[in-house]
Design an enzyme around this catalytic site. Structure first.
Site, PDB file in Angstrom:
ATOM      1  N   GLU A  39     -47.972 134.632 -38.883  1.00  0.00           N
ATOM      2  CA  GLU A  39     -49.416 134.860 -38.796  1.00  0.00           C
ATOM      3  C   GLU A  39     -49.724 136.067 -37.897  1.00  0.00           C
ATOM      4  O   GLU A  39     -50.583 136.893 -38.220  1.00  0.00           O
ATOM      5  CB  GLU A  39     -50.096 133.589 -38.264  1.00  0.00           C
ATOM      6  CG  GLU A  39     -51.597 133.692 -38.072  1.00  0.00           C
ATOM      7  CD  GLU A  39     -52.382 134.010 -39.336  1.00  0.00           C
ATOM      8  OE1 GLU A  39     -51.793 134.000 -40.442  1.00  0.00           O
ATOM      9  OE2 GLU A  39     -53.578 134.303 -39.227  1.00  0.00           O
ATOM     10  N   LYS A  56     -51.735 139.308 -39.262  1.00  0.00           N
ATOM     11  CA  LYS A  56     -53.002 139.722 -38.635  1.00  0.00           C
ATOM     12  C   LYS A  56     -52.935 141.193 -38.259  1.00  0.00           C
ATOM     13  O   LYS A  56     -53.844 141.955 -38.521  1.00  0.00           O
ATOM     14  CB  LYS A  56     -53.215 138.846 -37.395  1.00  0.00           C
ATOM     15  CG  LYS A  56     -54.591 138.522 -37.042  1.00  0.00           C
ATOM     16  CD  LYS A  56     -55.185 137.325 -37.775  1.00  0.00           C
ATOM     17  CE  LYS A  56     -55.127 137.406 -39.252  1.00  0.00           C
ATOM     18  NZ  LYS A  56     -55.496 136.257 -39.980  1.00  0.00           N
ATOM     19  N   CYS A 101     -65.859 139.753 -54.564  1.00  0.00           N
ATOM     20  CA  CYS A 101     -67.128 140.197 -55.122  1.00  0.00           C
ATOM     21  C   CYS A 101     -68.233 139.241 -54.676  1.00  0.00           C
ATOM     22  O   CYS A 101     -67.977 138.085 -54.373  1.00  0.00           O
ATOM     23  CB  CYS A 101     -67.130 140.276 -56.638  1.00  0.00           C
ATOM     24  SG  CYS A 101     -65.849 141.282 -57.336  1.00  0.00           S
ATOM     25  N   ASN A 149     -68.425 137.944 -61.179  1.00  0.00           N
ATOM     26  CA  ASN A 149     -67.257 137.739 -60.303  1.00  0.00           C
ATOM     27  C   ASN A 149     -66.175 137.080 -61.140  1.00  0.00           C
ATOM     28  O   ASN A 149     -66.478 136.193 -61.935  1.00  0.00           O
ATOM     29  CB  ASN A 149     -67.587 136.786 -59.148  1.00  0.00           C
ATOM     30  CG  ASN A 149     -68.493 137.419 -58.118  1.00  0.00           C
ATOM     31  OD1 ASN A 149     -68.832 138.592 -58.222  1.00  0.00           O
ATOM     32  ND2 ASN A 149     -68.884 136.638 -57.136  1.00  0.00           N
ATOM     33  N   GLY A 150     -64.919 137.444 -60.903  1.00  0.00           N
ATOM     34  CA  GLY A 150     -63.817 136.793 -61.621  1.00  0.00           C
ATOM     35  C   GLY A 150     -63.156 137.730 -62.608  1.00  0.00           C
ATOM     36  O   GLY A 150     -63.362 138.954 -62.569  1.00  0.00           O
ATOM     37  N   ARG A 156     -67.005 140.143 -49.000  1.00  0.00           N
ATOM     38  CA  ARG A 156     -66.281 139.623 -50.163  1.00  0.00           C
ATOM     39  C   ARG A 156     -65.765 140.744 -51.070  1.00  0.00           C
ATOM     40  O   ARG A 156     -65.019 140.482 -52.022  1.00  0.00           O
ATOM     41  CB  ARG A 156     -67.182 138.700 -50.976  1.00  0.00           C
ATOM     42  CG  ARG A 156     -67.635 137.484 -50.202  1.00  0.00           C
ATOM     43  CD  ARG A 156     -68.494 136.623 -51.066  1.00  0.00           C
ATOM     44  NE  ARG A 156     -67.720 136.042 -52.128  1.00  0.00           N
ATOM     45  CZ  ARG A 156     -67.285 134.800 -52.143  1.00  0.00           C
ATOM     46  NH1 ARG A 156     -67.551 134.003 -51.151  1.00  0.00           N
ATOM     47  NH2 ARG A 156     -66.584 134.346 -53.159  1.00  0.00           N
ATOM     48  N   LYS A 213     -62.483 138.995 -48.836  1.00  0.00           N
ATOM     49  CA  LYS A 213     -62.481 137.591 -48.436  1.00  0.00           C
ATOM     50  C   LYS A 213     -62.538 136.773 -49.717  1.00  0.00           C
ATOM     51  O   LYS A 213     -63.206 137.161 -50.660  1.00  0.00           O
ATOM     52  CB  LYS A 213     -63.732 137.352 -47.597  1.00  0.00           C
ATOM     53  CG  LYS A 213     -63.753 136.037 -46.865  1.00  0.00           C
ATOM     54  CD  LYS A 213     -63.077 136.188 -45.535  1.00  0.00           C
ATOM     55  CE  LYS A 213     -63.120 134.928 -44.710  1.00  0.00           C
ATOM     56  NZ  LYS A 213     -62.076 134.961 -43.667  1.00  0.00           N
ATOM     57  N   HIS A 261     -28.357 138.989 -38.732  1.00  0.00           N
ATOM     58  CA  HIS A 261     -27.807 138.921 -40.096  1.00  0.00           C
ATOM     59  C   HIS A 261     -28.316 140.070 -40.956  1.00  0.00           C
ATOM     60  O   HIS A 261     -28.198 140.020 -42.180  1.00  0.00           O
ATOM     61  CB  HIS A 261     -28.136 137.560 -40.717  1.00  0.00           C
ATOM     62  CG  HIS A 261     -27.526 136.422 -39.964  1.00  0.00           C
ATOM     63  ND1 HIS A 261     -26.174 136.153 -40.007  1.00  0.00           N
ATOM     64  CD2 HIS A 261     -28.059 135.521 -39.109  1.00  0.00           C
ATOM     65  CE1 HIS A 261     -25.908 135.124 -39.215  1.00  0.00           C
ATOM     66  NE2 HIS A 261     -27.029 134.726 -38.655  1.00  0.00           N
ATOM     67  N   GLU A 311     -52.774 143.532 -41.499  1.00  0.00           N
ATOM     68  CA  GLU A 311     -53.933 143.624 -42.383  1.00  0.00           C
ATOM     69  C   GLU A 311     -55.079 144.418 -41.771  1.00  0.00           C
ATOM     70  O   GLU A 311     -55.805 145.078 -42.495  1.00  0.00           O
ATOM     71  CB  GLU A 311     -54.393 142.257 -42.899  1.00  0.00           C
ATOM     72  CG  GLU A 311     -55.030 141.344 -41.913  1.00  0.00           C
ATOM     73  CD  GLU A 311     -55.366 139.972 -42.497  1.00  0.00           C
ATOM     74  OE1 GLU A 311     -55.825 139.887 -43.632  1.00  0.00           O
ATOM     75  OE2 GLU A 311     -55.166 138.968 -41.779  1.00  0.00           O
ATOM     76  N   TRP A 370     -65.203 144.039 -55.656  1.00  0.00           N
ATOM     77  CA  TRP A 370     -63.803 144.249 -55.284  1.00  0.00           C
ATOM     78  C   TRP A 370     -63.084 144.469 -56.613  1.00  0.00           C
ATOM     79  O   TRP A 370     -62.983 143.557 -57.432  1.00  0.00           O
ATOM     80  CB  TRP A 370     -63.256 143.018 -54.574  1.00  0.00           C
ATOM     81  CG  TRP A 370     -61.866 143.190 -54.021  1.00  0.00           C
ATOM     82  CD1 TRP A 370     -61.527 143.706 -52.806  1.00  0.00           C
ATOM     83  CD2 TRP A 370     -60.633 142.821 -54.643  1.00  0.00           C
ATOM     84  NE1 TRP A 370     -60.164 143.684 -52.644  1.00  0.00           N
ATOM     85  CE2 TRP A 370     -59.591 143.146 -53.759  1.00  0.00           C
ATOM     86  CE3 TRP A 370     -60.311 142.249 -55.878  1.00  0.00           C
ATOM     87  CZ2 TRP A 370     -58.249 142.923 -54.052  1.00  0.00           C
ATOM     88  CZ3 TRP A 370     -58.973 142.019 -56.176  1.00  0.00           C
ATOM     89  CH2 TRP A 370     -57.959 142.359 -55.258  1.00  0.00           C
TER      90      TRP A 370
HETATM   91  C1  F6R Z   1     -55.624 136.568 -43.773  1.00  0.00           C
HETATM   92  C2  F6R Z   1     -56.481 135.810 -44.675  1.00  0.00           C
HETATM   93  C3  F6R Z   1     -55.920 135.402 -45.975  1.00  0.00           C
HETATM   94  C4  F6R Z   1     -56.417 134.000 -46.365  1.00  0.00           C
HETATM   95  C5  F6R Z   1     -55.954 133.668 -47.784  1.00  0.00           C
HETATM   96  C6  F6R Z   1     -56.390 132.279 -48.200  1.00  0.00           C
HETATM   97  O1  F6R Z   1     -56.292 136.880 -42.597  1.00  0.00           O
HETATM   98  O2  F6R Z   1     -57.614 135.535 -44.383  1.00  0.00           O
HETATM   99  O3  F6R Z   1     -54.531 135.465 -45.985  1.00  0.00           O
HETATM  100  O4  F6R Z   1     -55.916 133.076 -45.437  1.00  0.00           O
HETATM  101  O5  F6R Z   1     -56.484 134.607 -48.676  1.00  0.00           O
HETATM  102  O6  F6R Z   1     -57.779 132.161 -48.254  1.00  0.00           O
HETATM  103  P1  F6R Z   1     -58.450 130.742 -48.265  1.00  0.00           P
HETATM  104  O7  F6R Z   1     -58.141 130.077 -46.961  1.00  0.00           O
HETATM  105  O8  F6R Z   1     -59.925 131.007 -48.432  1.00  0.00           O
HETATM  106  O9  F6R Z   1     -57.866 129.984 -49.416  1.00  0.00           O
END
Ligand code: F6R
Length: 609
Positions: free
Chosen positions: A481, A485, A2, A101-102, A27, A604, A504, A488, A75
């Site tokens: 990773e 990537k 948010c 937010n929260g 966000r 984010k 296995h 997502e 969000w």
């Molecule tokens: C994936 C991604 C998330 C963040 C995770 C941690 O592309 O961006 O998995 O890495 O939410 O976020 P931070 O680094 O802000 O604590």
């Protein structure tokens, strides 16, 4: 998660808020809304969907006149994305409105109490409880009402509040969710993230937990929970606004991938001096380092994946047991942390709720906390014993790229620093790795220059329904990773496996045409990985192998397609190997027409547990 932006001043508030909300949209983007206080009368507009939908409803802001207001991009947590559940929310009497937010954890109890006192609720949100609670305590003094309401709320919140009786006043308060106050020339600002207000001001004050701010066009006053005024010196943000704009690129994610050489250079070069790692920003005494029994590395998502690479490297170089733990699991797993434990918290935003909670638990147990953070002044940075900042600049795309790369770069520095203090590394190895670090940005550039190769591979494979990643050791850490990537942003189901583990169980999923992406950069184990590649190839899998220039001859016979990265010291390989995988995910998502910067259901900065 948010976004909040508020303004009070000489200009029209609505266009300023729409611009700020656009910048915060990464966000959270399931609905947006603003409230304007025009000479003591509140007007409100909300819309499900992107900020553009809101903007359209109010003619780009021209249909909502007034100089004071707050806006929000959401969000969803409590209540589905809808016009009703979008913020701002207004109190039963219509006098007070706020954005939030929260999560207010005790909202059910408060809601029942307020209903019993005759308050009406129109939405399913916890936020409406906050606004009605302030209304409940409001007896003509809004500061007091906000403070009393804040005492009753449990959980996390950042609130931006307006009240009809105070036409040019914005109020703000927070707990475990960030808020900054911006000092402008002809007005003042409130935002959950600097990106929202950078075009207007670089002078900001950070609001701390439990503080309340009163913001007028000419003044900002901050109070503690006892309502004593606090004097806070403003900080100057040196991020350039162009860093938070697309600058001609179609997507932030692509821009941020391309920015990696520079971000890594900025993160490393001040800390590499005359062939030595210099970490002036932290205080880890040799006696302490030698007393260390264990290191935990904590993070979520990609930050946790950085931790897994770092585990391999720190154990190898500094000979200390390292455990990488998901932040959301750490405090529920009876961690064996004490004063002889170093806890390394990794977070781009510095506001991830799970990481904050894990960090606090680590400190409670007596461990020292060293954090790797991108956002200066964020909660994790502020509460850690030591901080090593990644100088990646603002990361806007939801899927992290340059933050991951800069975090990884910092972990190499930590590994070298610890190994040197503990005397577990030879001069030759130390010098070779420092040399490799200095060469890293140029090698990243080299990979990016060949991005069309990856684009071609994405054009062959973008229609797959399932993709498996395999690798050993640091290559395995990288598969996690690479797989994250891809899924997502492209929504293709994919999974990551230690290459030796397939037989296995998982090998049963391999059938004719299944794409297996084999990470085979780690030369020591390349032949072992090739054996695993052959196992899946002989069961019908198509193989895309990532390897180094030196590794090519070893994998060629077993691969259908190959991605090459330059040779580099083995511990640094993940920094190079991740880039083609980021590009692959990007190009696959592009070919599938996905919403790359704002993937569905994601946001984010995850500020809720
Ligand atoms: C994936 C991604 C998330 C963040 C995770 C941690 O592309 O961006 O998995 O890495 O939410 O976020 P931070 O680094 O802000 O604590």
């Amino acid at each position: 998660m948010c976004g909040i932006v508020g303004y009070t001043g000489k200009q029209e508030a609505a266009p300023i808020m729409l611009e700020g909300l656009k910048r915060l949209e990464y966000r959270g983007y399931d609905s947006a809304g603003i409230v304007i206080n025009r000479d003591g009368e509140l007007s409100l507009c909300k819309a499900k969907g992107y900020v553009d939908a809101l903007s359209e409803k109010i003619g780009g802001g021209s249909l909502m006149k007034g100089h004071t207001g707050v806006g929000h991009t959401r969000w969803a947590t409590h209540g589905k994305p809808s016009d009703e559940n979008a913020h701002p929310h207004v109190s039963s009497t219509g006098k007070i409105a706020l954005v939030h937010n929260g999560i207010i954890e005790n909202y059910q109890k408060l809601r029942e109490m307020l209903i019993a006192k005759g308050f009406d609720f129109k939405s399913e949100t916890d936020t409406e409880v906050a606004v009605n609670l302030i209304q409940f305590y409001y007896k003509g003094d809004i500061l007091k009402a906000v403070s009393e309401a804040a005492r009753r709320m449990e959980g996390s919140y950042a609130l931006g509040i307006v009240c009809e009786d105070y036409p040019d006043l914005l109020l703000a308060t927070r707990k475990e969710s960030p808020l900054i106050l911006g000092i402008g020339k002809d007005g003042n600002f409130l935002a959950s993230d600097v990106a929202a207000i950078l075009t207007h001001t670089r002078d900001v004050c950070y609001l701390a937990d439990d503080e309340i701010a009163m913001i007028t066009p000419t003044d900002i006053k901050i109070f503690n929970c006892e309502l004593d005024e606090i004097i806070r010196e403003p900080a100057r943000i040196d991020w350039d606004i162009s860093a938070a704009e697309k600058g001609g690129y179609e997507h932030f994610m692509f821009k941020e991938i391309m920015e990696q050489p520079e971000a890594v250079r900025k993160t490393l070069s001040p800390r590499l001096q005359n062939g030595r790692v210099v970490l002036d920003d932290i205080i880890l005494e040799p006696d302490y380092v030698n007393s260390l029994k264990k290191i935990y590395i904590i993070g979520c998502g990609s930050a946790y994946h950085v931790g897994i690479v770092a585990k391999y490297n720190i154990e190898k170089l500094a000979r200390i047991p390292v455990e990488a733990v998901l932040a959301s699991e750490f405090r529920y797993s009876s961690p064996l942390a004490d004063k002889n434990t170093l806890v390394i918290c990794i977070s781009q935003s510095g506001t991830t709720a799970d990481t904050i909670a894990a960090m606090r638990e680590a400190k409670r147990l007596g461990a020292r906390v060293l954090s790797i953070v991108n956002v200066v002044g964020s909660v994790i940075a502020a509460e850690s014993d030591d901080v090593l900042y990644t100088w990646a600049g603002p990361e806007i795309a939801v899927a992290t790229t340059k933050a991951y790369s800069t975090q990884l770069a910092v972990t190499y520095l930590i590994a070298l620093f610890l190994a040197d203090l503990r005397g577990t590394i030879t001069c030759e190895d130390y010098t070779a790795i420092v040399g490799g670090l200095s060469a890293l940005p140029a090698k990243l550039e080299e990979i990016l220059q060949n991005k069309e190769n990856v684009q071609y591979l994405a054009s062959i494979f973008f229609n797959k329904d399932n993709i498996f990643f395999i690798g050993r050791n640091i290559d395995y850490a990288l598969t996690l990773e690479a797989s994250l990537k891809l899924k997502e942003i492209s929504y293709i189901h994919s999974d990551a496996y230690a290459a030796g583990e397939l037989k296995h169980g998982t090998i049963s999923l391999i059938e004719e045409g299944t794409l297996v992406i084999a990470m085979a950069s780690y030369f020591r184990l390349i032949d072992k990985t090739v054996s695993n590649i052959v196992e899946v190839k002989s069961r019908g899998a198509e193989i895309l192998t990532l390897t180094t220039v030196s590794g090519k001859a070893h994998v060629a016979h077993a691969s259908d397609e190959i991605v090459l990265i330059p040779d580099i010291h083995e511990i640094l390989l993940p920094s190079l190997a991740v880039v083609p995988m980021q590009l692959f995910a990007y190009y696959v998502a592009l070919a599938r027409g996905c919403s790359i910067d704002k993937p569905r259901n994601l946001a984010k900065s995850v500020t809720v547990e």
